[in-house]
Design an enzyme around this catalytic site. Structure first.
Site, PDB file in Angstrom:
ATOM      1  N   CYS A 210     -11.839   7.524  -5.049  1.00 19.88           N
ATOM      2  CA  CYS A 210     -12.714   6.535  -4.519  1.00 19.88           C
ATOM      3  C   CYS A 210     -13.795   6.941  -3.665  1.00 19.88           C
ATOM      4  O   CYS A 210     -13.522   7.860  -2.732  1.00 19.88           O
ATOM      5  CB  CYS A 210     -12.219   5.168  -3.907  1.00 19.88           C
ATOM      6  SG  CYS A 210     -13.173   4.019  -3.381  1.00 19.88           S
TER       7      CYS A 210
ATOM      8  N   CYS B  67      -7.199   4.687   3.961  1.00 23.50           N
ATOM      9  CA  CYS B  67      -7.074   4.570   2.513  1.00 23.50           C
ATOM     10  C   CYS B  67      -6.427   5.944   1.865  1.00 23.50           C
ATOM     11  O   CYS B  67      -7.365   6.890   1.921  1.00 23.50           O
ATOM     12  CB  CYS B  67      -8.215   3.868   1.795  1.00 23.50           C
ATOM     13  SG  CYS B  67      -7.701   3.418   0.068  1.00 23.50           S
TER      14      CYS B  67
ATOM     15  N   ARG C 110      -0.830 -14.010   4.200  1.00 21.68           N
ATOM     16  CA  ARG C 110       0.164 -13.348   3.618  1.00 21.68           C
ATOM     17  C   ARG C 110       0.680 -11.989   4.641  1.00 21.68           C
ATOM     18  O   ARG C 110       0.130 -11.226   4.983  1.00 21.68           O
ATOM     19  CB  ARG C 110      -0.362 -12.660   2.373  1.00 21.68           C
ATOM     20  CG  ARG C 110       0.605 -11.687   1.541  1.00 21.68           C
ATOM     21  CD  ARG C 110      -0.027 -11.143   0.200  1.00 21.68           C
ATOM     22  NE  ARG C 110      -0.395 -12.323  -0.626  1.00 21.68           N
ATOM     23  CZ  ARG C 110      -1.709 -12.451  -1.022  1.00 21.68           C
ATOM     24  NH1 ARG C 110      -2.228 -11.530  -0.943  1.00 21.68           N
ATOM     25  NH2 ARG C 110      -2.039 -13.577  -1.787  1.00 21.68           N
TER      26      ARG C 110
ATOM     27  N   CYS D 227      -9.637 -14.314  -1.269  1.00 22.34           N
ATOM     28  CA  CYS D 227      -8.268 -13.809  -0.577  1.00 22.34           C
ATOM     29  C   CYS D 227      -8.920 -12.653   0.050  1.00 22.34           C
ATOM     30  O   CYS D 227      -9.563 -11.626  -0.210  1.00 22.34           O
ATOM     31  CB  CYS D 227      -7.448 -13.039  -1.702  1.00 22.34           C
ATOM     32  SG  CYS D 227      -6.062 -12.170  -0.632  1.00 22.34           S
TER      33      CYS D 227
ATOM     34  N   CYS E 101     -12.933   4.767   3.744  1.00 22.90           N
ATOM     35  CA  CYS E 101     -12.121   3.931   4.356  1.00 22.90           C
ATOM     36  C   CYS E 101     -10.984   4.870   5.033  1.00 22.90           C
ATOM     37  O   CYS E 101     -10.216   5.156   4.286  1.00 22.90           O
ATOM     38  CB  CYS E 101     -11.719   2.732   3.706  1.00 22.90           C
ATOM     39  SG  CYS E 101     -12.743   2.072   2.570  1.00 22.90           S
TER      40      CYS E 101
ATOM     41  N   CYS F 213      -2.111  -9.363  -9.046  1.00 17.62           N
ATOM     42  CA  CYS F 213      -3.162  -8.892  -8.200  1.00 17.62           C
ATOM     43  C   CYS F 213      -3.480  -7.311  -8.803  1.00 17.62           C
ATOM     44  O   CYS F 213      -2.629  -6.459  -8.725  1.00 17.62           O
ATOM     45  CB  CYS F 213      -3.316  -8.835  -6.944  1.00 17.62           C
ATOM     46  SG  CYS F 213      -4.460  -8.321  -6.083  1.00 17.62           S
TER      47      CYS F 213
ATOM     48  N   CYS G 154      -5.573 -12.475  -9.827  1.00 18.14           N
ATOM     49  CA  CYS G 154      -6.289 -11.817  -8.679  1.00 18.14           C
ATOM     50  C   CYS G 154      -6.697 -10.275  -9.004  1.00 18.14           C
ATOM     51  O   CYS G 154      -6.077  -9.542  -9.602  1.00 18.14           O
ATOM     52  CB  CYS G 154      -5.518 -11.760  -7.381  1.00 18.14           C
ATOM     53  SG  CYS G 154      -6.288 -11.375  -6.144  1.00 18.14           S
TER      54      CYS G 154
HETATM   55  N1  SAM Z   1     -11.351  -0.751  -3.702  1.00 14.75           N
HETATM   56  C1  SAM Z   1     -11.107  -1.971  -3.236  1.00 14.75           C
HETATM   57  C2  SAM Z   1     -11.847  -2.498  -1.977  1.00 14.75           C
HETATM   58  O1  SAM Z   1     -11.521  -1.653  -1.087  1.00 14.75           O
HETATM   59  O2  SAM Z   1     -12.316  -3.394  -1.814  1.00 14.75           O
HETATM   60  C3  SAM Z   1      -9.764  -2.767  -3.575  1.00 14.75           C
HETATM   61  C4  SAM Z   1      -8.726  -2.010  -2.874  1.00 14.75           C
HETATM   62  S1  SAM Z   1      -8.359  -1.564  -1.480  1.00 14.75           S
HETATM   63  C5  SAM Z   1      -7.051  -0.743  -1.306  1.00 14.75           C
HETATM   64  C6  SAM Z   1      -7.766  -3.313  -0.765  1.00 14.75           C
HETATM   65  C7  SAM Z   1      -7.368  -3.430   0.560  1.00 14.75           C
HETATM   66  O3  SAM Z   1      -6.096  -2.747   1.011  1.00 14.75           O
HETATM   67  C8  SAM Z   1      -8.257  -2.757   1.643  1.00 14.75           C
HETATM   68  O4  SAM Z   1      -9.307  -3.318   2.066  1.00 14.75           O
HETATM   69  C9  SAM Z   1      -7.313  -2.599   2.877  1.00 14.75           C
HETATM   70  O5  SAM Z   1      -7.262  -3.811   3.570  1.00 14.75           O
HETATM   71  C10 SAM Z   1      -5.937  -2.669   2.163  1.00 14.75           C
HETATM   72  N2  SAM Z   1      -5.454  -1.160   2.507  1.00 14.75           N
HETATM   73  C11 SAM Z   1      -5.884  -0.317   2.001  1.00 14.75           C
HETATM   74  N3  SAM Z   1      -5.133   1.164   2.323  1.00 14.75           N
HETATM   75  C12 SAM Z   1      -4.261   0.518   3.194  1.00 14.75           C
HETATM   76  C13 SAM Z   1      -3.271   1.058   4.154  1.00 14.75           C
HETATM   77  N4  SAM Z   1      -2.992   2.250   4.010  1.00 14.75           N
HETATM   78  N5  SAM Z   1      -2.419   0.364   4.822  1.00 14.75           N
HETATM   79  C14 SAM Z   1      -2.720  -1.159   4.896  1.00 14.75           C
HETATM   80  N6  SAM Z   1      -3.721  -1.692   4.199  1.00 14.75           N
HETATM   81  C15 SAM Z   1      -4.498  -1.196   3.407  1.00 14.75           C
HETATM   82  C1  DTB Z   2      -4.248  -6.343   0.727  1.00 10.19           C
HETATM   83  O1  DTB Z   2      -4.862  -6.880   1.599  1.00 10.19           O
HETATM   84  N1  DTB Z   2      -3.498  -5.323   0.811  1.00 10.19           N
HETATM   85  C2  DTB Z   2      -3.212  -4.898  -0.611  1.00 10.19           C
HETATM   86  C3  DTB Z   2      -4.288  -5.779  -1.498  1.00 10.19           C
HETATM   87  N2  DTB Z   2      -4.869  -6.540  -0.480  1.00 10.19           N
HETATM   88  C4  DTB Z   2      -4.782  -5.081  -2.522  1.00 10.19           C
HETATM   89  C5  DTB Z   2      -3.154  -3.331  -0.699  1.00 10.19           C
HETATM   90  C6  DTB Z   2      -2.418  -2.703   0.194  1.00 10.19           C
HETATM   91  C7  DTB Z   2      -2.585  -1.300   0.017  1.00 10.19           C
HETATM   92  C8  DTB Z   2      -1.580  -0.522   0.743  1.00 10.19           C
HETATM   93  C9  DTB Z   2      -1.738   1.085   0.595  1.00 10.19           C
HETATM   94  C10 DTB Z   2      -1.419   1.330  -0.946  1.00 10.19           C
HETATM   95  O2  DTB Z   2      -0.554   1.079  -1.344  1.00 10.19           O
HETATM   96  O3  DTB Z   2      -2.217   2.306  -1.322  1.00 10.19           O
HETATM   97 FE1  SF4 Z   3     -11.794   2.692  -1.765  1.00  8.94          FE
HETATM   98 FE2  SF4 Z   3      -9.470   2.674  -0.691  1.00  8.94          FE
HETATM   99 FE3  SF4 Z   3     -11.879   1.840   0.337  1.00  8.94          FE
HETATM  100 FE4  SF4 Z   3     -10.844   0.320  -1.538  1.00  8.94          FE
HETATM  101  S1  SF4 Z   3      -9.911   0.802   0.394  1.00  8.94           S
HETATM  102  S2  SF4 Z   3     -13.006   0.782  -1.192  1.00  8.94           S
HETATM  103  S3  SF4 Z   3      -9.823   2.023  -2.549  1.00  8.94           S
HETATM  104  S4  SF4 Z   3     -11.205   3.994  -0.077  1.00  8.94           S
END
Ligand code: SAM
Ligand code: DTB
Ligand code: SF4
Length: 345
Positions: free
Chosen positions: A59, A66, A266, A194, A63, A103, A134
Site C-alpha cells: 500500500c 500498518c 465493535r 463503519c 500509516c 467485510c 462491508c
Molecule cells: N486501506 C484501507 C484504509 O486504510 O482505509 C482499508 C484497510 S485498513 C487496514 C483499515 C483499518 O484497519 C485502519 O484504518 C486501521 O484503523 C486498522 N488497522 C490497520 N492496522 C492495524 C493494526 N496494526 N492494529 C490495529 N488496527 C489496525
Molecule cells: C477496523 O477498524 N479494523 C479492521 C477493519 N476495520 C478493516 C482491520 C484490523 C487490521 C489489523 C491488522 C491486520 O490484520 O492487518
Molecule cells: Fe494502506 Fe494500511 Fe494505511 Fe490502509 S491502513 S491505507 S492498507 S497503509
C-alpha cells in the site's frame, strides 16, 4: 439548564464533557455505559463480522501502525486482488461459522475503476451467500461510493484512526479532511458508515476524547464504531510502543457507547492478546460487535472455538443468526419479543 441526560443521541459534544466521562471512576463509567447500552440494544447480544483481505500489501500510504504499507519492511507477502471465486468460498465459510456480515479489505490508497468492477462482483456473491456486505478500500469519490451502493454494498469502513491533533504523527500521505470527505461521500451514496479508530498508538486521553467526539459530532453517528487496540507488528514504526492499560481500553469502549448510544460498538483488532476477562469488561462497557474468525486482515484473531467458549461462559448470543444444522444453538440471538424479562431489563 441541566445538561442532556446520558443516553440521548447528540451531535454537540464538547471536549470538557467527553473528558469528564473519561475521568469518571471506572465503576461509575461502566455502570452508566451498561445502563445506556440496555436503553438502546438487546443485552447479551453481539454482532459478528468476518474479515477477508482481498488485496494484501504494497500500500502506498504510510500509516505507522500498518503491516501493509510499502514504506515498512514487515516481511508480508504482497498479493494481487483475489479471484471472485475465492471470496465466494470464504463468505460461505464465514456464514457457516455464524457470521452475519462479511467485510472485504484492500490495501489501497483508493480503488481504481477496474478494481471497483471486480469488487462489485464480489459484493454480489457475498450478498448471495446471505451475508451483509462491508468493504474498506481506502478513499472514495462520490461516484465510486454510488457504484458500490449500486452493487449492493451495505456498509463502508473508513476509520478516522485518532484525533485530528495526533493524526499527523501517524499518517502523512493523506489528511484528516480526506478521511472526512470519504465519509461524506459514503453517507451521500446511502451506504451505512463503519468508522472508528485505534487505541495504543501513544495518543493521550485527550486524543481519545477528540477521536470519539469527532465521530459523535458527525451529522449522523456511524452505524458501526470499531475500536481497535493497536496490533504491534515488527517493522512498523509503532512496534515496541508501551502497551495500553487494559482499563483505559475498556474506558474508551464505554465512552464510545455513551457518545453513540444507538451504534454498534465493535471490540475490534487486538482481541487475540486480550484475556477473556478484559473482553468481558468490554462487553459490559457496551461493546456489541466483534470480528469473528481466526484472521483479521493480515494478523491473527481468536479462533472460532475460543470465541464460542467465551460466548457460552458469558451467556452471550450472536445477533441475527439463524439456527444452524449442527446445533450451535448457543450462538442464536433471542428475538426481542422472545427475550425473557431478565434479558431486557
Ligand atoms: N486501506 C484501507 C484504509 O486504510 O482505509 C482499508 C484497510 S485498513 C487496514 C483499515 C483499518 O484497519 C485502519 O484504518 C486501521 O484503523 C486498522 N488497522 C490497520 N492496522 C492495524 C493494526 N496494526 N492494529 C490495529 N488496527 C489496525
Ligand atoms: C477496523 O477498524 N479494523 C479492521 C477493519 N476495520 C478493516 C482491520 C484490523 C487490521 C489489523 C491488522 C491486520 O490484520 O492487518
Ligand atoms: Fe494502506 Fe494500511 Fe494505511 Fe490502509 S491502513 S491505507 S492498507 S497503509
Amino acid at each position: 439548564m441541566n445538561p442532556p441526560a446520558l443516553g440521548s443521541v447528540r451531535h454537540d459534544w464538547s471536549l470538557p464533557e467527553v473528558q469528564a466521562l473519561f475521568a469518571l471512576p471506572f465503576m461509575d463509567l461502566i455502570f452508566q455505559a451498561q445502563r445506556v447500552h440496555r436503553e438502546h440494544h438487546l443485552p447479551n447480544t453481539v454482532q459478528m463480522s468476518t474479515l477477508l483481505s482481498i488485496k494484501t500489501g504494497a500500500c502506498p500510504e504510510d500509516c505507522a501502525y500498518c503491516p501493509q504499507s510499502v514504506h515498512y519492511d514487515t516481511g508480508l507477502d504482497r498479493e494481487t486482488l483475489l479471484e471472485v471465486a475465492e471470496v465466494r468460498e470464504a463468505a460461505g465459510r464465514a456464514k457457516a461459522a455464524g457470521a452475519t456480515r462479511f467485510c472485504m479489505g484492500a490495501a489501497y490508497r483508493s480503488p481504481k475503476a477496474k478494481d471497483i468492477a471486480i469488487i462489485s462482483e464480489m459484493i454480489r456473491e457475498v450478498r448471495a451467500a446471505g451475508l451483509e456486505t462491508c468493504a474498506t478500500l481506502g478513499m472514495l469519490k462520490p461516484d465510486q461510493a454510488l457504484q458500490l451502493k449500486d452493487a449492493g454494498l451495505d456498509f463502508y469502513n473508513h476509520n478516522l484512526d485518532t484525533s485530528p491533533e495526533y493524526y499527523g504523527e501517524i499518517i502523512t500521505t493523506r489528511t484528516y479532511q480526506d478521511r472526512l470527505d470519504t465519509l461524506d461521500a459514503v453517507r451521500e451514496a446511502g451506504l451505512k458508515v463503519c468508522c472508528g479508530g485505534i487505541v495504543g498508538m501513544g495518543e493521550s486521553v485527550t486524543d481519545r476524547a477528540q477521536l470519539l467526539r469527532t465521530l459523535a459530532n458527525l451529522p449522523e453517528h456511524p452505524e458501526s464504531v470499531p475500536i481497535n487496540q493497536l496490533v504491534q507488528v515488527p517493522g512498523t514504526p509503532l512496534h515496541g510502543r508501551a502497551g495500553v492499560d487494559p482499563f483505559d481500553f475498556v474506558r474508551t469502549i464505554a465512552v464510545a457507547r455513551l457518545l453513540m448510544p444507538a451504534s454498534h460498538v465493535r471490540l475490534s483488532a487486538g482481541r487475540e492478546g486480550m484475556s477473556d476477562e478484559v473482553q468481558a469488561l468490554c462487553f459490559l462497557a457496551g461493546a456489541n460487535s466483534i470480528f469473528y474468525g481466526e484472521k483479521l486482515l493480515t494478523t491473527g484473531n481468536p479462533d472460532v472455538m475460543r470465541d464460542q467458549q467465551l460466548f457460552a461462559r458469558l451467556g452471550l448470543k450472536a445477533e441475527g443468526q439463524a439456527v444452524r444444522a449442527d446445533g450451535a444453538a448457543a450462538l442464536v440471538a433471542p428475538r426481542l419479543e422472545d427475550a425473557s424479562e431478565a434479558q431486557v431489563v
